[in-house]
Design an enzyme around this catalytic site. Structure first.
Site, mmCIF file in Angstrom:
data_model
loop_
_atom_site.group_PDB
_atom_site.id
_atom_site.type_symbol
_atom_site.label_atom_id
_atom_site.label_comp_id
_atom_site.label_asym_id
_atom_site.label_seq_id
_atom_site.Cartn_x
_atom_site.Cartn_y
_atom_site.Cartn_z
ATOM 1 N N TYR A 1 -8.136 -2.554 0.695
ATOM 2 C CA TYR A 1 -6.593 -3.561 -0.052
ATOM 3 C C TYR A 1 -7.897 -4.773 1.141
ATOM 4 O O TYR A 1 -8.324 -5.079 1.555
ATOM 5 C CB TYR A 1 -6.104 -3.553 1.508
ATOM 6 C CG TYR A 1 -4.999 -3.763 1.812
ATOM 7 C CD1 TYR A 1 -4.432 -5.132 0.973
ATOM 8 C CD2 TYR A 1 -3.807 -3.834 2.575
ATOM 9 C CE1 TYR A 1 -3.605 -5.840 0.980
ATOM 10 C CE2 TYR A 1 -2.590 -4.404 2.710
ATOM 11 C CZ TYR A 1 -2.374 -5.814 2.136
ATOM 12 O OH TYR A 1 -1.516 -7.204 1.880
ATOM 13 N N LYS B 1 -7.269 -3.338 -4.483
ATOM 14 C CA LYS B 1 -6.489 -4.411 -4.522
ATOM 15 C C LYS B 1 -6.799 -6.053 -3.655
ATOM 16 O O LYS B 1 -6.844 -6.078 -3.017
ATOM 17 C CB LYS B 1 -4.897 -3.735 -3.260
ATOM 18 C CG LYS B 1 -3.987 -4.522 -3.153
ATOM 19 C CD LYS B 1 -2.692 -3.777 -2.176
ATOM 20 C CE LYS B 1 -2.029 -4.544 -2.060
ATOM 21 N NZ LYS B 1 -1.730 -6.274 -1.128
#
Length: 304
Positions: free
Chosen positions: A138, A166
């Protein structure tokens, strides 16, 4: 479920309804998850930033995962956030998620003291080794204040269970260049957050859209995703243009404040933002509703 389905297509990130003491509303969470399962999203991102993971205790996060696993019942892969300040806490959260039935993990390098590249590598390595679940990096410098170097992403992609990243939208707007560089250096599935840039990211060849609005308007978001992945730039941009008023209020107020208000309006799921976050005032709420109204109608059209 296979990692390829979890890290490709539309990943919908719903809010996590909770009371003022940050106790998760299990019934409300299930009401939010039901339309996501019915719409056919590729995965559900539970306990992401929109899901207020950073504000919840370990016990409440586990309660949310257990509830979601029961509500989803294997219909859609569950990608569960395990971010925490301390590595041992992140390891505990990852193991909790695996034991509760999660399908994959999402890990942000949460920090107070600024972290070095080596510290983040060791942090991710420890969490990756703690479970057998596939893990998505992330990369969210807007909240973590940490920037992944290309070299660090390459090192992490060599860890067996780290399968995806991501990404935030590139500051220079060069999606094609960034994707080419990342694909040269890693074999990670590459997805993007930043809803207002999703259409262009997917048209440029990104594997996934990690979507805030997908958590509330999954059919609209899925229609955009499918059009972009198919290379239908006209349709993807048409839908993106319809979403532009919502992107504007996301930027003005922060997407988290907008979606918590809309969750109550659309599904009757009342939730208190964790303090010090405050709800929108009447004038701002009206602006959000005006922006969302045409999209709510579109969400319910049978042709989408």
């Amino acid at each position: 479920m296979p990692a390829i389905s979890t890290f490709h297509g539309l990943s919908a990130f719903p809010p996590t309804p909770a009371d003022p003491d940050c106790r998760v509303d299990v019934e409300g969470l299930c009401r939010l998850l039901a339309p996501l399962c019915e719409s056919g999203v590729a995965s559900i991102g539970l306990l992401g930033s929109t899901g207020i993971y950073a504000y919840l205790t370990r016990e409440e996060r586990l309660r949310a995962v257990k509830a979601a696993v029961g509500c989803v019942n294997g219909r859609v892969p569950l990608l569960v956030g395990a971010g925490a300040l301390r590595t041992d806490h992140a390891v505990d959260l990852a193991r909790d998620a695996e034991a509760a039935g999660a399908d994959a993990l999402l890990l942000a390098p949460v920090s107070y003291t600024p972290l070095t590249q080596e510290e983040v590598y060791q942090h991710f390595l420890a969490v990756a080794k703690a479970t057998r679940l596939p893990l998505c990096i992330y990369n969210n410098p807007g909240t973590t204040h940490f920037i992944f170097s290309r070299e660090l992403l390459q090192r992490l992609s060599d860890v067996e269970t780290i399968k995806a990243v991501k990404m935030p939208l590139p500051a220079d707007g060069d999606l094609l260049g960034e994707l080419a560089t990342l694909r040269e250096k890693t074999d990670l599935a590459i997805g993007y957050s930043g809803d207002w840039g999703a259409a262009e990211a997917l048209l440029a060849g990104a594997d996934a859209w990690y979507s805030v609005i997908g958590g509330l308007l999954p059919r609209v978001a899925l229609a955009l995703t499918k059009a972009a992945i198919a290379g239908n730039g006209g349709e993807a941009r048409r839908l993106d243009d319809l979403l532009q008023p919502l992107w504007d209020v996301f930027k003005a107020y922060g997407s988290i404040r907008v979606v918590y208000m809309l969750a109550e309006h659309l599904l009757g799921v009342r939730s208190e933002l964790p303090r010090p976050l405050l709800p929108l005032g009447p004038a701002d709420r009206q602006r959000v509703l005006d922006a969302a109204r045409p999209l709510i109608a579109l969400e319910h059209q049978s042709l989408l």
